[in-house]
Design a protein around this motif. Structure first.
Motif, PDB file in Angstrom:
ATOM      1  N   THR A 248      14.026  67.248 -32.976  1.00  0.00           N
ATOM      2  CA  THR A 248      13.522  67.032 -31.618  1.00  0.00           C
ATOM      3  C   THR A 248      12.012  67.242 -31.611  1.00  0.00           C
ATOM      4  OG1 THR A 248      13.905  69.355 -31.091  1.00  0.00           O
ATOM      5  CG2 THR A 248      15.628  67.792 -30.461  1.00  0.00           C
ATOM      6  N   ARG A 249      11.480  67.654 -32.742  1.00  0.00           N
ATOM      7  CA  ARG A 249      10.051  67.987 -32.814  1.00  0.00           C
ATOM      8  C   ARG A 249       9.350  67.148 -33.877  1.00  0.00           C
ATOM      9  NH1 ARG A 249       8.055  72.712 -30.644  1.00  0.00           N
ATOM     10  NH2 ARG A 249       6.093  71.664 -31.065  1.00  0.00           N
ATOM     11  N   ALA A 250       9.390  65.839 -33.672  1.00  0.00           N
ATOM     12  CA  ALA A 250       8.705  64.954 -34.619  1.00  0.00           C
ATOM     13  C   ALA A 250       7.223  65.292 -34.704  1.00  0.00           C
ATOM     14  CB  ALA A 250       8.901  63.502 -34.198  1.00  0.00           C
ATOM     15  N   ASP A 251       6.670  65.892 -33.657  1.00  0.00           N
ATOM     16  CA  ASP A 251       5.244  66.262 -33.679  1.00  0.00           C
ATOM     17  C   ASP A 251       4.933  67.287 -34.756  1.00  0.00           C
ATOM     18  OD1 ASP A 251       6.925  67.829 -31.919  1.00  0.00           O
ATOM     19  OD2 ASP A 251       5.130  68.920 -31.292  1.00  0.00           O
ATOM     20  N   THR A 252       5.936  67.992 -35.251  1.00  0.00           N
ATOM     21  CA  THR A 252       5.681  69.028 -36.255  1.00  0.00           C
ATOM     22  C   THR A 252       5.918  68.514 -37.674  1.00  0.00           C
ATOM     23  OG1 THR A 252       7.958  69.871 -36.289  1.00  0.00           O
ATOM     24  CG2 THR A 252       6.477  70.809 -34.635  1.00  0.00           C
ATOM     25  N   ILE A 253       6.094  67.215 -37.844  1.00  0.00           N
ATOM     26  CA  ILE A 253       6.579  66.691 -39.124  1.00  0.00           C
ATOM     27  C   ILE A 253       5.618  66.979 -40.289  1.00  0.00           C
ATOM     28  CG2 ILE A 253       5.608  64.361 -38.878  1.00  0.00           C
ATOM     29  CD1 ILE A 253       8.380  63.366 -40.006  1.00  0.00           C
ATOM     30  N   TYR A 254       4.312  67.085 -39.999  1.00  0.00           N
ATOM     31  CA  TYR A 254       3.371  67.401 -41.096  1.00  0.00           C
ATOM     32  C   TYR A 254       3.496  68.860 -41.539  1.00  0.00           C
ATOM     33  CZ  TYR A 254       1.122  62.840 -40.983  1.00  0.00           C
ATOM     34  OH  TYR A 254       0.873  61.499 -41.087  1.00  0.00           O
ATOM     35  N   GLY A 255       4.229  69.635 -40.775  1.00  0.00           N
ATOM     36  CA  GLY A 255       4.454  71.029 -41.168  1.00  0.00           C
ATOM     37  C   GLY A 255       5.736  71.219 -41.944  1.00  0.00           C
ATOM     38  N   PRO A 378       6.407  82.352 -35.644  1.00  0.00           N
ATOM     39  CA  PRO A 378       6.186  80.920 -35.446  1.00  0.00           C
ATOM     40  C   PRO A 378       5.776  80.614 -34.011  1.00  0.00           C
ATOM     41  CG  PRO A 378       8.521  81.412 -35.553  1.00  0.00           C
ATOM     42  CD  PRO A 378       7.816  82.671 -35.902  1.00  0.00           C
ATOM     43  N   PHE A 379       4.977  79.566 -33.865  1.00  0.00           N
ATOM     44  CA  PHE A 379       4.599  79.079 -32.538  1.00  0.00           C
ATOM     45  C   PHE A 379       5.506  77.900 -32.211  1.00  0.00           C
ATOM     46  CE2 PHE A 379       2.023  76.129 -29.929  1.00  0.00           C
ATOM     47  CZ  PHE A 379       1.923  76.923 -28.798  1.00  0.00           C
ATOM     48  N   VAL A 380       6.433  78.108 -31.270  1.00  0.00           N
ATOM     49  CA  VAL A 380       7.490  77.108 -31.068  1.00  0.00           C
ATOM     50  C   VAL A 380       7.260  76.230 -29.850  1.00  0.00           C
ATOM     51  CG1 VAL A 380       9.204  78.515 -32.253  1.00  0.00           C
ATOM     52  CG2 VAL A 380       8.939  78.715 -29.785  1.00  0.00           C
ATOM     53  N   GLU A 381       6.180  76.494 -29.136  1.00  0.00           N
ATOM     54  CA  GLU A 381       5.966  75.681 -27.944  1.00  0.00           C
ATOM     55  C   GLU A 381       5.145  74.438 -28.265  1.00  0.00           C
ATOM     56  OE1 GLU A 381       4.570  78.618 -24.937  1.00  0.00           O
ATOM     57  OE2 GLU A 381       6.025  79.757 -26.134  1.00  0.00           O
ATOM     58  N   ASP A 382       5.007  73.592 -27.242  1.00  0.00           N
ATOM     59  CA  ASP A 382       4.144  72.431 -27.397  1.00  0.00           C
ATOM     60  C   ASP A 382       2.692  72.868 -27.464  1.00  0.00           C
ATOM     61  OD1 ASP A 382       6.278  70.799 -27.371  1.00  0.00           O
ATOM     62  OD2 ASP A 382       5.819  69.785 -25.475  1.00  0.00           O
ATOM     63  N   GLY A 383       1.846  72.061 -28.108  1.00  0.00           N
ATOM     64  CA  GLY A 383       0.431  72.386 -28.197  1.00  0.00           C
ATOM     65  C   GLY A 383      -0.348  71.153 -28.619  1.00  0.00           C
ATOM     66  N   ARG A 384      -1.328  71.385 -29.496  1.00  0.00           N
ATOM     67  CA  ARG A 384      -2.214  70.322 -29.959  1.00  0.00           C
ATOM     68  C   ARG A 384      -2.084  70.248 -31.480  1.00  0.00           C
ATOM     69  NH1 ARG A 384      -7.480  71.180 -30.973  1.00  0.00           N
ATOM     70  NH2 ARG A 384      -7.310  73.237 -29.996  1.00  0.00           N
ATOM     71  N   LEU A 385      -2.071  69.019 -32.019  1.00  0.00           N
ATOM     72  CA  LEU A 385      -1.816  68.864 -33.452  1.00  0.00           C
ATOM     73  C   LEU A 385      -3.065  69.086 -34.289  1.00  0.00           C
ATOM     74  CD1 LEU A 385       0.702  67.405 -32.178  1.00  0.00           C
ATOM     75  CD2 LEU A 385       0.752  66.038 -34.273  1.00  0.00           C
ATOM     76  N   ILE A 386      -2.882  69.710 -35.444  1.00  0.00           N
ATOM     77  CA  ILE A 386      -3.940  69.799 -36.448  1.00  0.00           C
ATOM     78  C   ILE A 386      -3.322  69.424 -37.789  1.00  0.00           C
ATOM     79  CG2 ILE A 386      -5.346  71.569 -35.321  1.00  0.00           C
ATOM     80  CD1 ILE A 386      -3.954  73.608 -37.250  1.00  0.00           C
ATOM     81  N   ALA A 387      -4.157  69.128 -38.743  1.00  0.00           N
ATOM     82  CA  ALA A 387      -3.725  68.852 -40.111  1.00  0.00           C
ATOM     83  C   ALA A 387      -2.595  67.831 -40.148  1.00  0.00           C
ATOM     84  CB  ALA A 387      -3.295  70.148 -40.809  1.00  0.00           C
ATOM     85  N   SER A 388      -2.665  66.841 -39.278  1.00  0.00           N
ATOM     86  CA  SER A 388      -1.607  65.850 -39.183  1.00  0.00           C
ATOM     87  C   SER A 388      -2.175  64.437 -39.249  1.00  0.00           C
ATOM     88  CB  SER A 388      -0.828  66.023 -37.878  1.00  0.00           C
ATOM     89  OG  SER A 388      -0.226  67.302 -37.825  1.00  0.00           O
ATOM     90  N   ALA A 389      -3.108  64.245 -40.190  1.00  0.00           N
ATOM     91  CA  ALA A 389      -3.731  62.934 -40.399  1.00  0.00           C
ATOM     92  C   ALA A 389      -4.241  62.367 -39.079  1.00  0.00           C
ATOM     93  CB  ALA A 389      -2.746  61.985 -41.088  1.00  0.00           C
ATOM     94  N   GLU A 390      -3.960  61.092 -38.828  1.00  0.00           N
ATOM     95  CA  GLU A 390      -4.537  60.469 -37.626  1.00  0.00           C
ATOM     96  C   GLU A 390      -3.915  60.975 -36.333  1.00  0.00           C
ATOM     97  OE1 GLU A 390      -2.570  59.080 -39.856  1.00  0.00           O
ATOM     98  OE2 GLU A 390      -1.606  57.240 -39.134  1.00  0.00           O
ATOM     99  N   PHE A 391      -2.842  61.778 -36.444  1.00  0.00           N
ATOM    100  CA  PHE A 391      -2.219  62.320 -35.229  1.00  0.00           C
ATOM    101  C   PHE A 391      -2.874  63.617 -34.778  1.00  0.00           C
ATOM    102  CE2 PHE A 391       0.961  59.919 -37.640  1.00  0.00           C
ATOM    103  CZ  PHE A 391       1.263  58.927 -36.716  1.00  0.00           C
ATOM    104  N   SER A 392      -3.756  64.145 -35.596  1.00  0.00           N
ATOM    105  CA  SER A 392      -4.431  65.387 -35.233  1.00  0.00           C
ATOM    106  C   SER A 392      -5.164  65.211 -33.908  1.00  0.00           C
ATOM    107  CB  SER A 392      -5.438  65.781 -36.324  1.00  0.00           C
ATOM    108  OG  SER A 392      -4.746  66.040 -37.524  1.00  0.00           O
ATOM    109  N   GLU A 393      -5.230  66.309 -33.164  1.00  0.00           N
ATOM    110  CA  GLU A 393      -5.864  66.354 -31.839  1.00  0.00           C
ATOM    111  C   GLU A 393      -4.956  65.830 -30.736  1.00  0.00           C
ATOM    112  OE1 GLU A 393      -8.694  67.990 -31.156  1.00  0.00           O
ATOM    113  OE2 GLU A 393      -8.741  68.454 -33.291  1.00  0.00           O
ATOM    114  N   MET A 394      -3.874  65.175 -31.091  1.00  0.00           N
ATOM    115  CA  MET A 394      -2.967  64.721 -30.038  1.00  0.00           C
ATOM    116  C   MET A 394      -2.204  65.908 -29.455  1.00  0.00           C
ATOM    117  SD  MET A 394      -0.986  61.315 -31.230  1.00  0.00           S
ATOM    118  CE  MET A 394      -1.826  59.794 -31.641  1.00  0.00           C
ATOM    119  N   SER A 395      -1.722  65.752 -28.213  1.00  0.00           N
ATOM    120  CA  SER A 395      -0.810  66.751 -27.649  1.00  0.00           C
ATOM    121  C   SER A 395       0.572  66.539 -28.264  1.00  0.00           C
ATOM    122  CB  SER A 395      -0.724  66.574 -26.137  1.00  0.00           C
ATOM    123  OG  SER A 395      -0.041  65.370 -25.835  1.00  0.00           O
TER     124      SER A 395
END
Length: 821
Positions: A248-255, A378-395
């Motif tokens: 459910t957390r595709a936003d965390t896939i680089y982690g 762990p930080f389990v809430e929504d936030g801002r992406l880092i270290a995620s290639a071109e997705f970095s800085e996205m919410s």
RNA sequence: GCCCAGAUGGCGGAAUUGGUAGACGCGCUGGUUUCAGGUACCAGUGGUGGCAACACCGUGGGGGUUCGAGUCCCUUUCUGGGCACCA
């Protein structure tokens, strides 16, 4: 306790009179407004106590109220008669479960009748009768035809004490819902019903069930557990089969720093083949160790264990190598049995990674944080992406969509909805249930029994040992011929979960003697849905979820029309405790219906159960409490007694001459209004209605107007009608003795009369600076200026104002005047 | 741990939309009836002070909004229920 009126004789007399006159038979009268009122059918365990009585007292009061309000009320009763207790009793005592069950039904039917309930007994059903369970089999075959009943091998819950498997809903905290023994895990081939095919509708339609308690809906919502996310495909190095995970957390896939796979996962054997010998041994050992553990042991009780397989997957976006682990916390039956481990942003993955030295890579920052900082949780809430290639800085929210879209475009993922709900396992390895109508033929395989061969009768039981498969040991039952090819075949020897029959019994009440169909769809169209269903909260996700599933299936088949939800409104009554404890035989604190009826009378028992607490609350049984209700009934009797010789005066409400008469007429209509309001809201807080009845009776006895007063005679005539839904026997007796000929239960409940309810004089509360300083009688509708004049004339008010200037004035008409000085 | 519901006299519980807190019942106290007990009936019954009128306090604790809070907001304690590796 002195008996002022002979409740025992009165209760006996009217119960047999009602039966003789068939007073509570319900006709299928489509021209009248219908009301289907039902209590959950009881399991015939033997004896009823006042806890059951509470349920029936409320259900009966509601049914009687609705009848007296002019509805055509269907109020049926039946028996959930298949099940383990009968079979266990049979094994223990060497008697036939059918005999045990029949005896209990006889006794409990007697007790329910003893309570003066208004059931239509001509519609009574018992689920263990072939006339009923043949339709279980018929419905099973329809489910089978639609692919909604299927057999498969799966890891299932096995209760060693009850010696049968259980559905997931029937395992509470890892224990059997009936006997509370820890369940084990077994791989067995079993029959399932595909309730998951209805998962989406079952969860979505909860929003429409406004007449259900919110907490029950929440429990079902949680149980179904709908999650939206993405199925992501990870290629495996050296293998042409990929691993699919759900997140459910595709936003965390680089982690994602590892994949974790359930030990039962199909891929494990393939992985084993491509890794080194010592890894293969470790895999085998881990799989073997967990194979016998129940889900509870593996998940809740054990620490996070795992073993590195030696194999690697390729991250679909970063192309990095990701180690593949086996983990005990990965559920085989959920999300494909595999997950991507993101230790920085998931509690469980964090625990696992910490324990096994797996790297933790932070890819989501809280909105407020400036840069990545070391952290210990762990930080389990929504936030801002880092270290995620071109997705970095996205919410997180945006990134979830963007990453899902990218994965989809690459063919490495797709949106997926996953449910916690699993298919309903209905096979039971027991005797006392409905035989499953399937035969196994060597040539044709699994074959449905043709409809015309139904019912498959439960064979007589020769000896009950509790060992082995009960039906499997009866050769005459097992050996049969194939309906297709006529060759030798064997019958299915499992019986059905008893929740199968309770999932549709309410439709059989509509047409209980139909021998061509389980029910006539026209009757269903006329009576369904159930308008008010009353029963315990313990079935919130069992019976009530299964019934919704069945009903949606029936709706899809066109057997029911209109709403595809069976129960319009649902009410859970609270328990009855004795001395703060649940009543149980082992505690020796059971308050039985028979003793209570004998000592205090049924009407007093019913009144007490409705008076002591609002119905949804837990109530406490006390002997002192019920004697208060006996007293009330005695006072009601005496209030009417003086008028027994008069001719009936039922008619329009007379005009009141005196204040006492006004108060009395008002009290009559206050009771009527309360009873109707509580029924229609529907809150069923008859405790407040009965309190108002006490007030009425106080007025009729203590400060009674002259006996000849028309207002008093009106009150006396109305009293039996007012109490009829709550204390039906004394109501009927008083009604008869007051000279009436047709049953009080056929009367209309009085329409609350506005003339009687309005008051001419109010009490004006006068406050100074928010404190009550005077209560002044004033005519209703008094104006603000007059009210002020009255207030200022009061010495106590004047003393508190004490010459100060009035800064503000708040006037609530007919209630209150607040002077701010 | 998370979510939901609740906490009102000695007890069970009342109290539309914020507007007389404690309806009604149980228990208790006093009285009438009774040889007596019970029953029945009458009166009283949140706490403190007062002969009284009346005053002050009072809906788990603390804070707030308001002319006015059991009711609304924040916070905290306790009780009951549900969920708890569901990715």
């Amino acid at each position: 306790m002195l008996k002022m009126y002979d409740f025992a004789a009165i209760e006996r007399k009217w119960q047999s009179r009602w039966e003789r006159d068939r007073l509570y038979r319900t006709a299928d009268a489509p021209e009248t407004r219908k009301y289907y009122s039902m209590e959950m059918l009881p399991y015939p365990s033997g004896d009823l106590h006042v806890g059951h009585a509470k349920n029936y007292a409320f259900g009966d009061a509601v049914a009687r109220m609705m009848r007296m309000l002019g509805y055509n009320v269907l109020h049926p009763m039946g028996w959930d008669a298949f099940g383990l207790p009968a079979e266990n009793a049979a094994i223990d005592r060497g008697i036939d479960p059918a005999v045990w069950t029949t005896e209990n039904i006889l006794n409990m039917r007697r007790q329910i009748r003893l309570m003066g309930t208004s059931y239509d007994w001509s519609r009574e059903i018992a689920t263990c009768e072939p006339e009923f369970y043949r339709w279980n089999q018929w419905l099973f075959l329809r489910l089978f035809e639609r692919g909604l009943a299927y057999k498969r091998e799966a890891p299932v819950n096995w209760c060693p004490h009850d010696r049968t498997v259980l559905a997931n809903e029937q395992v509470i905290d890892g224990r059997c819902w009936r006997c509370e023994h820890l369940v084990e895990r077994r791989n067995l081939s079993q029959w399932f019903l595909r309730i998951t095919a209805y998962a989406d509708r079952l969860v979505a339609d909860l929003d429409r069930l406004g007449g259900w308690p919110e907490r029950t809906r929440t429990m079902q919502r949680n149980w179904i557990g709908r999650s939206e996310g993405v199925a992501v495909t990870f290629a495996v190095e050296g293998l042409d089969v990929p691993i699919e995970v759900f997140t459910t957390r595709a936003d965390t896939i680089y982690g994602a720093t590892f994949l974790a796979v359930a030990p039962e996962h199909r891929i494990v054997q393939s992985l084993r083949a491509i890794v080194s010998a010592d890894r293969a041994v470790a895999i085998d050992r881990f799989v073997k160790e967990l194979s016998s553990k129940s889900e509870l042991e593996r998940t809740s009780l054990m620490e996070k264990q795992g073993v590195f397989t030696g194999a690697y997957a390729i991250h679909p976006l970063s192309r990095e190598r990701v180690p593949i682990w086996l983990g005990n916390y990965v559920l085989a039956e959920y999300g494909g049995g595999a997950l991507m481990g993101v230790p920085a942003h998931d509690e469980r993955d964090f625990d696992f990674a910490t324990k096994h030295g797996i790297p933790i890579v932070q890819v989501i920052l809280p909105e407020s944080a400036a840069a990545a900082t070391p952290f210990d949780k762990p930080f389990v809430e929504d936030g801002r992406l880092i270290a995620s290639a071109e997705f970095s800085e996205m919410s997180s929210v945006r990134a979830r969509e963007a990453i899902a879209a990218r994965l989809a475009a690459m063919g490495a993922g797709e949106p997926r909805v996953t449910y916690k709900l699993r298919d309903w396992l209905i096979s039971r390895q027991r005797y006392w249930g409905t035989p499953i109508p399937i035969v196994y033929c060597e040539a044709c395989g699994e074959v449905a029994v043709p409809d015309e061969e139904l019912p498959i009768l439960l064979p007589p039981r020769e000896r009950a040992t509790g060992e082995g498969s009960p039906l499997g040991s009866i050769c005459a039952f097992v050996n049969t011929t194939c309906p297709k090819c006529g060759g030798p075949a064997r019958r299915e020897t499992d019986t059905m979960d008893t929740f199968f029959e309770s999932s549709w019994y309410f439709l059989r009440y509509l047409d209980p003697h139909n021998d061509r169909q389980p029910w006539d769809p026209q009757r269903a169209a006329q009576w369904m849905p159930v308008d008010q269903y009353i029963g315990g909260a313990e079935h919130a996700v069992l019976h009530l979820l299964y019934s919704r599933f069945f009903y949606k299936f029936f709706h899809d088949e066109g057997w029911v029309t209109g709403s595809d939800e069976p129960f319009e409104r649902l009410f859970h009554q609270g328990l009855v405790l004795r001395d703060g404890d649940k009543m149980s035989k082992s505690r020796g604190n059971v308050v039985g219906i028979d003793e209570t009826a004998e000592r205090y009378g049924v009407d007093a028992m019913r009144l007490f159960l409705m008076y002591v607490t609002p119905p949804e609350e837990t109530s406490n049984w006390t002997d002192a409490g019920i004697s208060g209700r006996v007293r009330l009934l005695n006072r009601i009797w005496r209030a009417c007694e003086r008028h027994f010789d008069e001719k009936p005066t039922a008619g329009p409400m007379p005009a009141a001459e005196t204040d006492a008469e006004k108060a009395l007429l008002r009290a009559v209509h206050v009771v009527a209004k309360s009873a109707i309001d509580e029924t229609m809201t529907p809150r069923f807080h008859y405790n407040t209605t009965i309190a108002k009845l006490d007030e009425l009776v106080n007025l009729m006895t203590a400060a009674a107007p002259q006996p000849a007063s028309p207002a008093l005679r009106y009150g006396v005539q109305m009293l039996p009608i007012l109490i009829a839904p709550f204390a039906p026997h004394i109501a009927e007796e008083l009604w008869e003795r007051l000279g009436n000929e047709t049953s009080v239960h056929l009367q209309r409940y009085p329409e609350p009369d506005a003339r009687a309810l309005t008051v001419e004089e109010i009490t004006l509360v006068v406050q100074v600076n928010g404190k009550v300083r005077a209560r002044i009688p004033a005519p209703a509708g008094v104006g603000e200026e007059e009210a002020l004049a009255l207030a200022l004339a009061d010495p106590n008010v004047r003393a508190h104002i004490d010459g100060k200037e009035l800064r503000k004035r708040i006037y609530v008409p007919d209630k209150l005047l607040n002077l701010v000085a």
